[in-house]
Design an enzyme around this catalytic site. Structure first.
Site, PDB file in Angstrom:
ATOM      1  N   SER A  72       0.682  -1.192  -0.064  1.00 33.22           N
ATOM      2  CA  SER A  72      -0.185  -0.253   0.459  1.00 33.22           C
ATOM      3  C   SER A  72       0.913   1.053   0.022  1.00 33.22           C
ATOM      4  O   SER A  72       0.895   2.208  -0.713  1.00 33.22           O
ATOM      5  CB  SER A  72      -1.041  -0.107   1.222  1.00 33.22           C
ATOM      6  OG  SER A  72      -1.671  -1.181   1.019  1.00 33.22           O
ATOM      7  N   SER A 199       5.358  -7.010  -1.739  1.00 33.34           N
ATOM      8  CA  SER A 199       5.147  -7.146  -0.995  1.00 33.34           C
ATOM      9  C   SER A 199       5.357  -8.971  -0.184  1.00 33.34           C
ATOM     10  O   SER A 199       6.056  -9.397  -0.588  1.00 33.34           O
ATOM     11  CB  SER A 199       3.562  -6.871  -0.235  1.00 33.34           C
ATOM     12  OG  SER A 199       3.639  -6.660   1.028  1.00 33.34           O
ATOM     13  N   CYS A 325      -8.261  -6.967   2.473  1.00 33.59           N
ATOM     14  CA  CYS A 325      -8.820  -5.243   3.104  1.00 33.59           C
ATOM     15  C   CYS A 325     -10.066  -4.922   3.087  1.00 33.59           C
ATOM     16  O   CYS A 325      -9.868  -3.679   3.755  1.00 33.59           O
ATOM     17  CB  CYS A 325      -7.838  -4.327   2.063  1.00 33.59           C
ATOM     18  SG  CYS A 325      -5.572  -4.806   2.041  1.00 33.59           S
TER      19      CYS A 325
END
Length: 391
Positions: A72, A199, A325
């Protein structure tokens, strides 16, 4: 009761080898990589070794990889940083309607700053139209940001073609590759990628660590100000232990990619085939072949996804209705709505994602459990009862 984890796209367990790699950097090699004494310089050398390892997995120079707190942050930095740094060129960017919220919400925030954003439609498989992309480019277009693999339906976009279209018009190209990294071979130079977000916790590494690849020469503004870490581009004391774990996980993923993908595809097809043959009124979402190797996304008509998840959880199976999320939201997935599904069908979605620790027995158990759970939930549906009575 069996415990079966089928939510690898949400996060992955940290592999033992990764934990072992991290441990010394909590207690022995604990120095701050910005310190000039020996403890700090030991940490600095480890940090740069990790940077080179991760860069090698995407065929990039080591000094083009910048560590962040995760995907993010990398998305925010890439998009905000490029748009703010290139105002002299223009104020327009292009993305698509099925991006992760880390991209969509960033774009919406930039719109408040005067940035104009084009949100491309996708087809029923979740693919953008390259012709529509070409038509959307303006003289003021600075950036195109299209995700590599969708986190919900698993569709893989034609990244190299998108990059070529961008560069033909002098536009920069960023891709959110959080779901692709570790599941697809990536060569940023050959693919024409200018900026790429990845990530750690999606590839069996620790949470709270990620990276942004920034091609040399890209004009980008800092997102986080403070110290001189990451070549003065990203302030904050580096999470050396986490970064070392990230690098180890990246190396394992890179070295075992072919076997990893082969296993996931085999189990994915076994799971999908079993579901489609065992349950009626099911829709498979996403591109049939150009997709994440371990992603199965389906919608079951006449039932609610939340009830399905809770029922599966009672049987020890961990799945998802979409992005982790947004799992607290009762709204249908924006991805499923974008591919044209009506609300009533989108509400019955289930995402099952397979990983390195999934077995054939896990898949077969899940198929049987789904068959039982779906039938039980549908028996409580007046609409399903009406349809069955009409047969």
């Amino acid at each position: 009761m069996r415990k079966i984890y089928l939510d690898y796209s949400a996060t992955t367990p940290v592999k033992k080898e990764v934990v072992e790699e991290m441990l010394p950097y909590f207690t022995e090699n604990f120095g701050n990589a910005s310190s000039i004494h020996g403890f700090g310089q030991d940490a600095k050398r480890a940090l740069e070794k990790a940077r080179a390892q991760i860069a090698a997995t995407i065929a990039a120079p080591a000094d083009t990889v910048y560590f962040t707190a995760g995907g993010s942050e990398s998305d925010n930095w890439a998009i905000k940083g490029v748009m703010r740094a290139n105002k002299a060129k223009g104020n327009h960017m292009i993305t698509c309607k099925i991006e992760h919220h880390a991209v969509l919400h960033t774009c919406q925030a930039l719109e408040k700053e005067g940035v104009e954003v084009t949100y491309l439609d996708v087809d029923s498989d979740g693919m953008i139209s390259l012709e529509a992309l070409k038509a959307a480019i303006r003289p003021t277009t600075v950036l195109i940001s299209i995700m590599f693999i969708n986190n919900e339906i698993g569709t893989m976009q034609p990244i190299q073609d998108i990059a070529q279209i961008a560069h033909e018009s002098g536009v920069l190209f960023h891709t959110d590759a959080v779901q692709a990294y570790g599941n697809v071979k990536i060569d940023v130079s050959a693919m024409g990628i200018d900026l790429m977000s990845v990530s750690s916790h999606k590839i069996y590494g620790p949470k709270g660590v990620g990276a942004l690849y920034i091609k040399k020469g890209i004009k980008i503004q800092n997102l986080i100000e403070g110290g001189a870490q990451e070549k003065k581009r990203r302030a904050g004391t580096e999470n050396v232990a986490g970064i070392m774990g990230f690098a180890k996980a990246a190396q394992i993923a890179h070295d075992s990619l072919e076997a990893h993908v082969e296993k996931l595809v085999t189990l994915r097809e076994r799971l999908l085939k079993g579901i489609l043959e065992s349950v009626d009124y099911v829709k498979h979402n996403g591109h049939p072949t150009l997709r994440h190797p371990g992603n199965v996304n389906v919608c079951f008509e006449f039932i609610e996804g939340e009830a399905l998840l809770l029922s599966l959880n009672a049987k020890g199976i961990g799945g998802s209705s979409g992005s982790a999320c947004t799992s607290g939201s009762l709204d249908p997935s924006h991805v499923l709505l974008a591919i044209g599904l009506p609300h009533e069908i989108a509400h019955g979605s289930l995402r099952l994602t397979i990983g390195d620790f999934t077995t054939e027995e896990d898949v077969d158990y899940t198929i049987e459990a789904l068959k039982e759970v779906v039938q039980k939930l549908r028996m409580m549906s007046p609409l399903y009862d009406r349809i069955q009575g009409g047969k």
